[in-house]
Design a protein around this motif. Structure first.
Motif, PDB file in Angstrom:
ATOM      1  N   ASP A 107       0.840  -1.208   0.000  1.00  0.00           N
ATOM      2  CA  ASP A 107       0.000   0.000   0.000  1.00  0.00           C
ATOM      3  C   ASP A 107       0.873   1.256   0.000  1.00  0.00           C
ATOM      4  O   ASP A 107       0.553   2.239  -0.673  1.00  0.00           O
ATOM      5  CB  ASP A 107      -0.904   0.018   1.243  1.00  0.00           C
ATOM      6  CG  ASP A 107      -2.044  -0.973   1.113  1.00  0.00           C
ATOM      7  OD1 ASP A 107      -2.279  -1.446  -0.007  1.00  0.00           O
ATOM      8  OD2 ASP A 107      -2.694  -1.268   2.136  1.00  0.00           O
ATOM      9  N   ILE A 108       1.953   1.215   0.772  1.00  0.00           N
ATOM     10  CA  ILE A 108       2.864   2.369   0.828  1.00  0.00           C
ATOM     11  C   ILE A 108       3.492   2.591  -0.547  1.00  0.00           C
ATOM     12  O   ILE A 108       3.576   3.717  -1.033  1.00  0.00           O
ATOM     13  CB  ILE A 108       3.969   2.123   1.873  1.00  0.00           C
ATOM     14  CG1 ILE A 108       3.401   1.623   3.182  1.00  0.00           C
ATOM     15  CG2 ILE A 108       4.837   3.359   2.029  1.00  0.00           C
ATOM     16  CD1 ILE A 108       2.829   2.641   4.067  1.00  0.00           C
ATOM     17  N   PHE A 109       3.942   1.477  -1.160  1.00  0.00           N
ATOM     18  CA  PHE A 109       4.536   1.585  -2.500  1.00  0.00           C
ATOM     19  C   PHE A 109       3.537   2.212  -3.461  1.00  0.00           C
ATOM     20  O   PHE A 109       3.884   3.064  -4.271  1.00  0.00           O
ATOM     21  CB  PHE A 109       4.932   0.208  -3.036  1.00  0.00           C
ATOM     22  CG  PHE A 109       6.124  -0.393  -2.363  1.00  0.00           C
ATOM     23  CD1 PHE A 109       6.954   0.377  -1.568  1.00  0.00           C
ATOM     24  CD2 PHE A 109       6.434  -1.732  -2.536  1.00  0.00           C
ATOM     25  CE1 PHE A 109       8.052  -0.178  -0.950  1.00  0.00           C
ATOM     26  CE2 PHE A 109       7.531  -2.291  -1.927  1.00  0.00           C
ATOM     27  CZ  PHE A 109       8.336  -1.515  -1.131  1.00  0.00           C
ATOM     28  N   GLU A 110       2.313   1.757  -3.363  1.00  0.00           N
ATOM     29  CA  GLU A 110       1.294   2.240  -4.287  1.00  0.00           C
ATOM     30  C   GLU A 110       1.090   3.731  -4.100  1.00  0.00           C
ATOM     31  O   GLU A 110       1.002   4.495  -5.077  1.00  0.00           O
ATOM     32  CB  GLU A 110      -0.009   1.482  -4.054  1.00  0.00           C
ATOM     33  CG  GLU A 110      -1.029   1.710  -5.140  1.00  0.00           C
ATOM     34  CD  GLU A 110      -2.313   0.955  -4.886  1.00  0.00           C
ATOM     35  OE1 GLU A 110      -2.435   0.331  -3.821  1.00  0.00           O
ATOM     36  OE2 GLU A 110      -3.175   0.999  -5.761  1.00  0.00           O
ATOM     37  N   ALA A 111       1.054   4.162  -2.838  1.00  0.00           N
ATOM     38  CA  ALA A 111       0.843   5.584  -2.574  1.00  0.00           C
ATOM     39  C   ALA A 111       2.012   6.406  -3.089  1.00  0.00           C
ATOM     40  O   ALA A 111       1.828   7.513  -3.610  1.00  0.00           O
ATOM     41  CB  ALA A 111       0.659   5.804  -1.076  1.00  0.00           C
ATOM     42  N   ALA A 112       3.233   5.872  -2.959  1.00  0.00           N
ATOM     43  CA  ALA A 112       4.399   6.653  -3.352  1.00  0.00           C
ATOM     44  C   ALA A 112       4.634   6.592  -4.856  1.00  0.00           C
ATOM     45  O   ALA A 112       4.853   7.608  -5.507  1.00  0.00           O
ATOM     46  CB  ALA A 112       5.630   6.141  -2.616  1.00  0.00           C
ATOM     47  N   ALA A 113       4.603   5.378  -5.410  1.00  0.00           N
ATOM     48  CA  ALA A 113       5.048   5.197  -6.790  1.00  0.00           C
ATOM     49  C   ALA A 113       3.890   5.003  -7.761  1.00  0.00           C
ATOM     50  O   ALA A 113       4.073   5.144  -8.964  1.00  0.00           O
ATOM     51  CB  ALA A 113       5.982   3.996  -6.875  1.00  0.00           C
ATOM     52  N   GLY A 114       2.725   4.668  -7.272  1.00  0.00           N
ATOM     53  CA  GLY A 114       1.594   4.441  -8.164  1.00  0.00           C
ATOM     54  C   GLY A 114       1.439   2.997  -8.567  1.00  0.00           C
ATOM     55  O   GLY A 114       0.458   2.631  -9.187  1.00  0.00           O
ATOM     56  N   SER A 115       2.418   2.158  -8.211  1.00  0.00           N
ATOM     57  CA  SER A 115       2.308   0.746  -8.550  1.00  0.00           C
ATOM     58  C   SER A 115       2.717  -0.067  -7.334  1.00  0.00           C
ATOM     59  O   SER A 115       3.569   0.347  -6.554  1.00  0.00           O
ATOM     60  CB  SER A 115       3.213   0.416  -9.730  1.00  0.00           C
ATOM     61  OG  SER A 115       3.221  -0.969  -9.933  1.00  0.00           O
ATOM     62  N   ARG A 116       2.095  -1.224  -7.197  1.00  0.00           N
ATOM     63  CA  ARG A 116       2.396  -2.025  -6.007  1.00  0.00           C
ATOM     64  C   ARG A 116       3.671  -2.828  -6.162  1.00  0.00           C
ATOM     65  O   ARG A 116       4.369  -3.070  -5.192  1.00  0.00           O
ATOM     66  CB  ARG A 116       1.236  -2.957  -5.687  1.00  0.00           C
ATOM     67  CG  ARG A 116      -0.027  -2.225  -5.311  1.00  0.00           C
ATOM     68  CD  ARG A 116      -1.191  -3.171  -5.182  1.00  0.00           C
ATOM     69  NE  ARG A 116      -1.175  -3.881  -3.917  1.00  0.00           N
ATOM     70  CZ  ARG A 116      -1.601  -3.358  -2.775  1.00  0.00           C
ATOM     71  NH1 ARG A 116      -2.065  -2.134  -2.748  1.00  0.00           N
ATOM     72  NH2 ARG A 116      -1.577  -4.061  -1.676  1.00  0.00           N
ATOM     73  N   MET A 117       3.938  -3.286  -7.358  1.00  0.00           N
ATOM     74  CA  MET A 117       5.138  -4.119  -7.534  1.00  0.00           C
ATOM     75  C   MET A 117       6.167  -3.501  -8.479  1.00  0.00           C
ATOM     76  O   MET A 117       7.341  -3.502  -8.197  1.00  0.00           O
ATOM     77  CB  MET A 117       4.744  -5.516  -8.000  1.00  0.00           C
ATOM     78  CG  MET A 117       4.217  -6.368  -6.869  1.00  0.00           C
ATOM     79  SD  MET A 117       3.731  -7.989  -7.398  1.00  0.00           S
ATOM     80  CE  MET A 117       5.263  -8.876  -7.325  1.00  0.00           C
ATOM     81  N   MET A 118       5.717  -3.026  -9.630  1.00  0.00           N
ATOM     82  CA  MET A 118       6.660  -2.450 -10.585  1.00  0.00           C
ATOM     83  C   MET A 118       6.750  -0.953 -10.311  1.00  0.00           C
ATOM     84  O   MET A 118       6.072  -0.154 -10.939  1.00  0.00           O
ATOM     85  CB  MET A 118       6.179  -2.705 -12.017  1.00  0.00           C
ATOM     86  CG  MET A 118       5.958  -4.167 -12.331  1.00  0.00           C
ATOM     87  SD  MET A 118       7.511  -5.058 -12.348  1.00  0.00           S
ATOM     88  CE  MET A 118       7.194  -6.308 -11.124  1.00  0.00           C
ATOM     89  N   CYS A 119       7.574  -0.580  -9.341  1.00  0.00           N
ATOM     90  CA  CYS A 119       7.474   0.779  -8.797  1.00  0.00           C
ATOM     91  C   CYS A 119       8.060   1.850  -9.697  1.00  0.00           C
ATOM     92  O   CYS A 119       7.481   2.919  -9.824  1.00  0.00           O
ATOM     93  CB  CYS A 119       8.132   0.820  -7.431  1.00  0.00           C
ATOM     94  SG  CYS A 119       7.229  -0.165  -6.245  1.00  0.00           S
TER      95      CYS A 119
END
Lengths: 588, 390
Positions: A360-372
């Motif tokens: 969730d943090i990755f998604e908030a920061a980068a917009g993607s959950r895995m491929m950041c």
């Protein structure tokens, strides 16, 4: 945390890199090309000098071996990066050989860890290594024609050497490459190979020959063979399309050869075709659990080349992202290891619960959950939203420490787990260093070598943390090292989250086409799986001349056979699981 | 005759009467009725099996912090039917080099070995054959399933399958010994090998009289069933699927269904041997109530198997055989004469149940104490050796 009282394997550093040229006057010369460093060694003196480098100068860990094709100069170069396990910068040494007959002495008698990397250099660049015990193709298939990383090798649908391809918009209109380049026109096969008939010799023969076979006669004079079992490429516990050819004596592993490359896409070549910026999203796909750390290693290398500083806030964000990446990677590791041990999915799903919160943090920061695709040269692409940072604080200060304790209560003392892990898959510290093990694998063998401490990058020198290390060298140690590492990561995160300053997240103006001066750089980080290194050579053009990845998943497999010999087939699965491989990074 | 006191007998008599009424010979009518009875029982068991699939998936999903099947029908109840349709319409695949006859026979035999157990399963006081060698029958039929696994492993022409069936042989030979020993104890207590007689004799549940025998039976039954942590024949993470790796479609379905049914059946035996089977309040007045008690107890035991399965990593084959030969077998050989002796001594006394229970506790405590001492000794030896070398 236990640190061994004495680490007998660590040879004291008796010399310095600068001694090397003085010690071999007229033989070893510093590399004087602008932007390059290290030493050039004549091919015939390589083994002699390398032995000195290992034994007398104390550079006992051969991190990276790779080849470079200098087509304009008609030369092939093999580049070695050696480190001391006591810490410090690299000793880079190079060998140049003529391009039409590239023959170099193999490093395998000195560093066993060179085995796979030399096979890779043979496979992709066609450099022959004399004295290599098993010089076969490793990533490409056995019937493959040519060596794809050579600069004059052109892939199917080849258009131009480097992106952006101008030819795709001849009239300002997009044309598909496939439409202009029919499949059969530019595909080459080995001589005498008919793709319709598959007439080439059995490609597996060399593999099976490389397995040590034992034929014996039993009491009644009957000839008996051990059975060969191919574990993989379709197997639930090989973490993807990895394969091991195993010879079994009943349940016991007698001999083993890893076979890889089923997911090979020649990441290096793709990188050389792309511009520097275009490579960043490709690095996400290497170890797809840890796209943040993959980004980090690459931007580190290019930043070294460009000679730019990273914005202060971005450094903190990078450390934060790296460490939560490490936590979620190790959580998956626990789940998958337990899967391999036969506790199907129960621990894995509990581990995934925490991992989802991190994603969730990755998604908030980068917009993607895995491929950041989050890091840029000079910083990160955008700031972390305040709410995400607050969520992370809650996670790191309140939730995760308790969850790790809970997981440990469930697993660490479990009798079945202990009986499966303790004393299995032993790897001594000497062997671990010699086979170029890095990361948790090396630290579980009692070598406290962590790049964050040994050769600090980013701002890791500002944080107070311990290097997780266990002296036992078995599976249990590898499990415990990861538990310790998660705790240390939480400690780093707590400090970073308290210290993080306000400010810009980029030190330079963001641009699509970065100017990278000519030269070489090796950027390496402590990724969750081990040392992740990017070797980048720029010749001043928009695309790198050489882009090589030192993948820990790949090199950590060197010791697989060593660890599995004499163990049960059930242990093989656990040993492989404890190496923590990801096929995206392994096959590249 | 009252229908509710023994409905099976009632229907049996009625059906035999009908057949005889059609002019059939008395013996022939009796055989035909028996066949009809078997058919009805098997049908009901297979329907139960379908719901076991659902139950199993719900149990595992609860252990794994998920919801489980919930799309097809209320609470996903229709999900197993969808699965069955999928399995039935799948292509029938024969890999190269398969011994077709044996390959096809194996799943049938596997299912049969489970269904045969239902002949002696005491569902109620009036249902389930009270065979005078009932316990022996259970062991014998259990071995039949092993034959099916060996057949599947051998005929598949696959190394994983072969390794899986090798393991099964090792497991079967080993774990039948403690299992027989564990079953001897209820036999001794009840003075009969007939399972219904054993249930009838349980004025006090045998779990109270012999909790250690229950644990022994639980462990060896888990091994016999091939469920985690003893699922070495299947060993998903090592041998992929072990003996049934090459099976697809409904043939695989038979293996899967028989595994679940086998577990439920053994849950039934646990209920029968140690938890009073069909016995419960008001069962004397309404014997049909026994069926309800039995199913509830069997389901709880089945859930116990599920609990074990979804929380334990797999034990390695050598450790598993170690556990059997070095601990369970000697322990069983101590347990049987010890409990028989205590039974003989205490049977006539007023504190029979309490005495037996305490005797079990004492033996269990002594065993743990001996093991602990041994382990400490071993540990001191190993650590001492390390210190000397270090």
């Amino acid at each position: 945390m236990t640190t061994p009282a004495s680490t007998p394997t660590l040879r004291p550093a008796q010399g310095d890199a600068s001694d090397l040229a003085a010690r071999f006057p007229g033989v070893v010369s510093p590399d004087t090309r602008p932007g390059f460093s290290g030493f050039t060694i004549p091919a015939d003196k390589l083994v002699e000098v390398a032995t000195i480098i290992r034994d007398e100068l104390g550079y006992d860990l051969l991190s990276s071996v790779t080849g470079v094709d200098y087509l304009p100069e008609n030369k092939m170069e093999v580049v070695y990066h050696a480190y001391k396990t006591t810490g410090g910068p690299a000793l880079v040494f190079k060998v140049q050989v003529p391009r039409d007959n590239p023959v170099v002495a193999s490093m395998t008698p000195i560093w066993k860890g060179a085995e796979f990397q030399e096979r890779e250099a043979w496979d992709l660049l066609g450099i022959k290594f004399t004295g290599h015990p098993d010089l076969r193709r490793i990533l490409m298939w056995e019937g493959f024609e040519g060596h794809p990383l050579r600069k004059d090798w052109k892939e199917a649908f080849y258009e131009e050497d480097a992106k952006p391809f101008k030819s795709r918009w001849p009239d300002g209109k997009h044309v598909l490459a496939e439409a202009r380049n029919p499949f059969s026109d530019n595909l080459r096969f080995p001589s005498g190979f008919d793709p319709e008939k598959m007439t080439f010799a059995d490609p597996e023969e060399a593999l099976y020959r490389s397995l040590k076979k034992y034929t014996f006669e039993d009491a009644d004079g009957i000839q008996a063979d051990h059975i060969i079992v191919n574990l993989g490429p379709q197997h639930p516990s090989t973490h993807g399309v990895f394969r091991s050819a195993v010879i079994l004596d009943g349940e016991t592993v007698v001999s083993l050869k890893p076979v890889m490359g089923y997911l090979h896409r020649n990441h290096d070549k793709i990188g050389e075709r792309n511009t520097f910026l275009q490579i960043i999203p490709y690095t996400d796909r290497l170890d797809y659990f840890c796209s943040m750390t993959n980004n980090h290693g690459y931007v580190l290398a290019v930043e070294k080349l460009m000679g730019i500083q990273v914005a202060e806030r971005a450094e903190y964000i990078r450390v934060i992202m790296d460490e939560i990446t490490r936590i979620q990677n190790h959580l998956i590791f626990f789940g998958m290891l337990l899967n391999d041990l036969g506790a199907m999915y129960t621990p894995a799903l509990y581990a995934f619960e925490e991992r989802e919160l991190i994603l969730d943090i990755f998604e908030a920061a980068a917009g993607s959950r895995m491929m950041c695709n989050y890091y840029r040269f000079g910083g990160v692409v955008r700031d972390v939203p305040a709410e995400a940072l607050q969520k992370l604080r809650d996670l790191v200060f309140d939730r995760l420490p308790g969850k790790i304790d809970e997981m440990e209560r469930l697993l660490t003392e479990n009798d079945v787990l202990v009986s499966r892990l303790k004393g299995v898959g032993y790897l001594s510290a000497e062997d671990a260093i010699n086979t170029s093990m890095t990361g948790p694998m090396l630290r579980a063998s009692g070598v406290p070598y962590d790049i964050r401490r040994a050769d600090p990058y980013s701002i890791y020198d500002r944080f107070d943390f311990k290097v997780a290390c266990r002296p036992d060298g078995d599976l249990y140690a590898r499990y415990m090292v990861r538990v310790d590492e998660v705790r240390e990561s939480i400690k780093i995160l707590q400090q970073a989250l308290k210290q993080i300053p306000e400010g810009p997240t980029m030190s330079v103006k963001p641009q699509y086409q970065v100017r990278v001066p000519a030269g070489e750089a090796y950027g390496r980080i402590e990724s969750p799986k081990g040392e992740l290194g990017y070797y980048v050579i720029s010749n001043g053009k928009p695309n790198p001349w050489r882009y090589h990845i030192r993948a820990s998943s790949f090199i950590n497999l060197t010791a697989l056979e060593m660890m599995c010999k004499g163990e049960k087939i059930a242990d093989f699965v656990a040993i492989l699981g404890a190496i923590d491989i990801v096929l995206g990074e392994l096959d590249r | 005759m009252d229908f509710w006191s023994n409905p099976v007998k009632f229907l049996d008599d009625w059906l035999t009467g009908v057949f005889s009424g059609w002019g059939m010979a008395a013996d022939a009518a009796r055989v035909l009725t028996a066949f009809v009875g078997i058919l009805v029982l098997i049908t009901l068991v297979m329907v139960l099996d379908i719901f076991l699939v659902w139950l199993e998936r719900k149990i595992v999903s609860r252990f794994q912090d998920r919801i489980g099947p919930n799309r097809v029908g209320p609470f996903g109840l229709i999900q197993p039917f969808a699965d069955i349709i999928k399995l039935i319409i799948k292509e029938n695949i024969y890999p190269v080099g398969v011994d077709k006859a044996v390959f096809n026979l194996a799943p049938v035999l596997m299912m049969m070995s489970v269904l045969l157990l239902w002949a002696v399963l005491p569902l109620t006081s009036f249902l389930g054959l009270d065979l005078n060698v009932g316990v022996l029958y259970v062991i014998g039929v259990g071995a039949l399933g092993t034959v099916a696994i060996i057949m599947a492993g051998w005929s598949s022409n696959n190394k994983y399958a072969l390794l899986g069936s090798f393991r099964q042989v090792a497991v079967m030979i080993s774990y039948e010994i403690p299992m027989v020993a564990a079953l001897l104890i209820p036999t001794i207590f009840a003075g009969s090998m007939g399972i219904n007689s054993i249930v009838a004799a349980q004025d006090t549940w045998y779990i109270v009289l012999a909790p250690l025998a229950f644990l022994l039976f639980l462990v060896s039954a888990t091994a016999e069933l091939g469920r985690a942590p003893f699922d070495l024949t299947e060993a998903e993470s090592e041998l992929i699927a072990g003996h049934h790796i090459e099976y697809s479609g409904m043939k695989f379905g038979l293996f899967y269904a028989s595994e679940l049914l086998h577990a439920f059946t053994f849950g039934g035996f646990i209920a029968a041997f140690f938890f009073g089977g069909w016995r419960g309040p008001w069962v004397e007045a309404y014997p049909a109530l026994g069926l309800f008690y039995f199913i509830v107890k069997a389901t709880i035991a089945y859930w116990l198997f599920g609990w074990i399965k979804y929380t334990f990593p797999r034990i390695r084959i050598d450790k598993m055989l170690d556990l059997n030969w070095k601990f369970l077998v000697p322990f069983a050989f101590v347990l049987v004469p010890f409990l028989a002796l205590m039974h003989a001594l205490l049977r006539e006394t007023s504190f029979y149940a309490l005495g037996m229970f305490l005797a079990n506790i004492a033996l269990g405590w002594a065993t743990i104490e001996i093991l602990r001492r041994r382990a400490h000794g071993e540990r001191a030896k190993v650590e001492g050796a390390v210190e000397m070398h270090g």
